[in-house]
Design an enzyme around this catalytic site. Structure first.
Site, mmCIF file in Angstrom:
data_model
loop_
_atom_site.group_PDB
_atom_site.id
_atom_site.type_symbol
_atom_site.label_atom_id
_atom_site.label_comp_id
_atom_site.label_asym_id
_atom_site.label_seq_id
_atom_site.Cartn_x
_atom_site.Cartn_y
_atom_site.Cartn_z
ATOM 1 N N GLY A 224 38.560 36.566 34.488
ATOM 2 C CA GLY A 224 37.819 36.182 33.289
ATOM 3 C C GLY A 224 38.622 36.406 32.024
ATOM 4 O O GLY A 224 39.845 36.506 32.064
ATOM 5 N N SER B 271 47.932 36.457 27.568
ATOM 6 C CA SER B 271 47.368 37.412 28.521
ATOM 7 C C SER B 271 46.005 37.833 27.994
ATOM 8 O O SER B 271 45.793 37.886 26.775
ATOM 9 C CB SER B 271 48.290 38.633 28.589
ATOM 10 O OG SER B 271 47.591 39.750 29.099
ATOM 11 N N ASP C 293 52.602 36.503 36.092
ATOM 12 C CA ASP C 293 52.536 37.590 37.067
ATOM 13 C C ASP C 293 53.445 37.234 38.244
ATOM 14 O O ASP C 293 52.984 37.005 39.365
ATOM 15 C CB ASP C 293 51.090 37.778 37.537
ATOM 16 C CG ASP C 293 50.189 38.147 36.374
ATOM 17 O OD1 ASP C 293 50.444 39.169 35.738
ATOM 18 O OD2 ASP C 293 49.244 37.385 36.083
ATOM 19 N N GLN D 243 53.194 39.231 41.424
ATOM 20 C CA GLN D 243 51.947 38.893 42.134
ATOM 21 C C GLN D 243 52.131 37.583 42.917
ATOM 22 O O GLN D 243 51.747 37.487 44.086
ATOM 23 C CB GLN D 243 50.820 38.769 41.111
ATOM 24 C CG GLN D 243 49.533 38.191 41.654
ATOM 25 C CD GLN D 243 48.392 38.298 40.648
ATOM 26 O OE1 GLN D 243 47.836 39.362 40.461
ATOM 27 N NE2 GLN D 243 48.034 37.198 40.010
ATOM 28 N N LEU E 108 39.104 34.194 29.763
ATOM 29 C CA LEU E 108 40.004 33.053 29.933
ATOM 30 C C LEU E 108 40.708 32.681 28.640
ATOM 31 O O LEU E 108 40.104 32.715 27.561
ATOM 32 C CB LEU E 108 39.213 31.848 30.463
ATOM 33 C CG LEU E 108 38.451 32.072 31.771
ATOM 34 C CD1 LEU E 108 37.754 30.785 32.208
ATOM 35 C CD2 LEU E 108 39.373 32.572 32.877
ATOM 36 N N GLY F 129 46.375 30.061 29.009
ATOM 37 C CA GLY F 129 47.135 30.165 30.257
ATOM 38 C C GLY F 129 46.249 29.798 31.438
ATOM 39 O O GLY F 129 46.608 28.957 32.272
ATOM 40 N N HIS F 130 45.044 30.402 31.490
ATOM 41 C CA HIS F 130 44.116 30.072 32.569
ATOM 42 C C HIS F 130 43.764 28.585 32.522
ATOM 43 O O HIS F 130 43.650 27.934 33.558
ATOM 44 C CB HIS F 130 42.803 30.853 32.425
ATOM 45 C CG HIS F 130 42.947 32.335 32.601
ATOM 46 N ND1 HIS F 130 42.737 33.226 31.579
ATOM 47 C CD2 HIS F 130 43.259 33.074 33.682
ATOM 48 C CE1 HIS F 130 42.910 34.456 32.031
ATOM 49 N NE2 HIS F 130 43.224 34.396 33.297
HETATM 50 O O1 PAF Z 1 45.941 37.499 38.118
HETATM 51 C C1 PAF Z 1 44.766 37.935 38.105
HETATM 52 O O2 PAF Z 1 43.989 37.676 37.183
HETATM 53 C C2 PAF Z 1 44.288 38.818 39.252
HETATM 54 O O3 PAF Z 1 45.291 39.655 39.697
HETATM 55 C C3 PAF Z 1 43.687 38.015 40.403
HETATM 56 C C4 PAF Z 1 44.728 37.120 41.061
HETATM 57 C C5 PAF Z 1 42.530 37.182 39.924
HETATM 58 C C6 PAF Z 1 43.167 38.955 41.495
HETATM 59 O O4 PAF Z 1 42.179 39.775 41.010
#
Ligand code: PAF
Length: 529
Positions: free
Chosen positions: A33, A206, A171, A174, A35, A38-39
């Site tokens: 969330g 971010s 990330d 990740q 947002l 980027g999202h």
């Molecule tokens: O990148 C993120 O916002 C979080 O690490 C994710 C991938 C939603 C997992 O909780």
């Protein structure tokens, strides 16, 4: 747009959509969330590539350390909901902790009232990514973080079973860990990493930027400048981690408000530290400003440029691509020859092309060698046999489009094409070269021409070959139909990449088209190398 808070309702919705359409393409954008742009760029990409877009919003307690900002993490469901609605999302999935972990995970069965802080990972099944990947970079200061991410992402992938899942390249650790997880568990999903969205100052977007004052935001933009300096050092020919990192650290040190946690140069897939960048490196930094921790990164590539040429059938792609490669002294990646090689293999092994499973077995147990060096002559071998000549036969020509329609073949060959692109220096054409095979290509061209013009050209070709037993009107209808099919097909549809340069070739000679592409290459690439 639907909003679901329960797994059962989400499943019910997805099952009903899946039973209404065969091979439904689902895009999942997992988020916590708050947002931001980027999202939204992930959502936009998911919207372009899938029939259904699911955005999950869940602030995952498993990925926060005891001293981290779980309680304070920005939450703004109303605004997120609005942004998703505007972006054309189909579903937002907003589960509670209880819904995600069940009662046992929440309170270990000891309390009637689930309390967030009582989430006890020792009562939950764990997903443990490779320690070599979680003990470096951010993993050093955030023990357990990536294990928490891996658990929740595995769960979301299992719940939604998406065709593609979208993550921000910001990330990068990740992304690498999730890719590894998906590969190790053979999860049937494509992981799509989207470019970092930045503020005008260069600061990577971010959700945690909300914690920063305007002044801190300005100060934090030093991270981007430092990465750029690192890239500049690399581009000027110094490829050692020692030199590149020294430059990054000294740039960050200019801003006293920033405490650098690390600056590292690692392999983008394995995350193993590099001493020298041979093909690609991930230059990553983490720093604190006040109590806010920020990360940023940049990919640096030691490879020659790639030119990707997409476009509808009959736009002159293959002639143009071959000639552009010649003029620029680059290799021509003949993706069509790869499909021919697989066709040849199916025919010589008597594998029916209509038997998709047998074809999948055949291609995945075969070995393709492609020599791209124009100096030593282009050759293509399959399972050790040189098929450069054999694949040009009329029999192969007649069946190659059947093979190209088999999803397993496309998947296999896209991997092979990417392998050929590792060191770059190629010009490649295809239906999804710029969007799917080489999304990082330095120059992307979308070559197009009106249906009328393409039909006219095709008729001339047929006349030249003495095969013009079709009318111009019929050709126009056929080409329009093929365009429609190519751009709406489920596997690798024809699309113009957002960063592609469109060249409309009506009224241009082949030489003029080539000149334009060569001009763009010189302007964009030669100048920046
Ligand atoms: O990148 C993120 O916002 C979080 O690490 C994710 C991938 C939603 C997992 O909780």
């Amino acid at each position: 747009m639907r909003l679901f808070t329960t797994i059962a309702a989400l499943r019910c919705y997805l099952n009903s959509e899946k039973s209404a359409a065969s091979n439904l393409q689902i895009g999942l954008v997992p988020t916590m969330g708050a947002l931001h742009s980027g999202h939204l760029s992930l959502i936009q990409r998911a919207r372009q590539e899938n029939a259904i877009v699911v955005v999950s919003i869940f602030v995952n307690p498993l990925q926060f350390g005891p001293k981290e900002d779980f309680q304070d993490y920005p939450r703004n469901l109303e605004q997120d909901r609005l942004l998703c609605e505007q972006a054309g999302v189909d579903v937002i999935f907003v589960p509670s902790e209880l819904e995600m972990f069940g009662k046992s995970g929440i309170d270990a069965g000891n309390s009637e009232i689930p309390v967030l802080k009582l989430i006890d990972p020792s009562f939950l099944t764990q997903v443990v990514p490779p320690v070599a990947m979680t003990s470096v970079l951010c993993g050093k200061s955030r023990p357990g973080h990536f294990q928490g991410v891996a658990a929740i992402v595995t769960k979301l992938l299992s719940l939604v079973q998406p065709t593609r899942a979208y993550f921000g390249q910001k990330d990068a650790q990740q992304v690498a860990i999730i890719r590894q997880l998906v590969a190790d568990f053979n999860l049937p999903v494509q992981i799509v990493a989207c470019p970092i969205a930045r503020e005008a100052s260069g600061l990577a977007m971010s959700s945690r930027n909300q914690y920063l004052t305007q002044e801190q935001k300005q100060q934090a933009s030093v991270l981007y400048r430092a990465l750029q300096q690192g890239l500049k050092t690399f581009s000027s020919g110094d490829r050692t981690a020692k030199e590149i990192l020294a430059v990054v650290k000294s740039e960050v040190a200019q801003e006293s408000a920033i405490q650098l946690e690390y600056a590292e140069l690692v392999d983008p897939n394995s995350l193993i530290p590099l001493e020298v960048v041979k093909t690609a490196g991930l230059l990553a930094v983490a720093a604190k400003i006040g109590s806010t921790r920020l990360i940023d990164n940049m990919m640096i590539r030691n490879r020659l440029p790639i030119v990707a040429i997409d476009g509808p059938a009959g736009s002159g792609k293959s002639t143009v691509t071959r000639k552009v490669a010649q003029v620029l002294g680059l290799s021509y990646l003949d993706t069509g020859a790869m499909y021919r090689a697989v066709t040849w293999l199916a025919m010589t092994t008597n594998t029916p092309i209509s038997d998709e499973f047998a074809i999948a077995e055949l291609v995945n147990s075969s070995y393709l060698e492609y020599n791209l060096d124009p100096a030593s002559g282009l050759t293509l071998k399959i399972n050790g046999e040189d098929v450069t000549e054999a694949i040009r036969s009329l029999e192969v020509t007649a069946r190659v489009s059947e093979i190209a329609a088999v999803p397993a073949v496309r998947e296999f060959l896209v991997e092979q094409q990417r392998r050929c692109g590792k060191i770059g220096g190629i010009v490649a054409e295809g239906r999804d070269i710029g969007t799917n095979v080489f999304p990082d290509a330095e120059l992307k061209i979308f070559l197009t021409a009106s249906v009328k013009e393409r039909s006219r050209r095709r008729l001339l070709e047929l006349k030249d070959a003495d095969r013009a037993n079709i009318s111009l009107e019929q050709l126009e209808r056929d080409i329009a139909l093929r365009d429609e099919k190519d751009s709406t097909r489920e596997v690798s549809p024809l699309r113009k990449a957002a960063d592609a340069v469109e060249i409309e070739t009506d009224g241009l000679t082949i030489a003029e088209v080539i000149d334009r592409i060569v001009g763009l290459y010189k302007q964009r690439i030669v100048n920046s190398y």
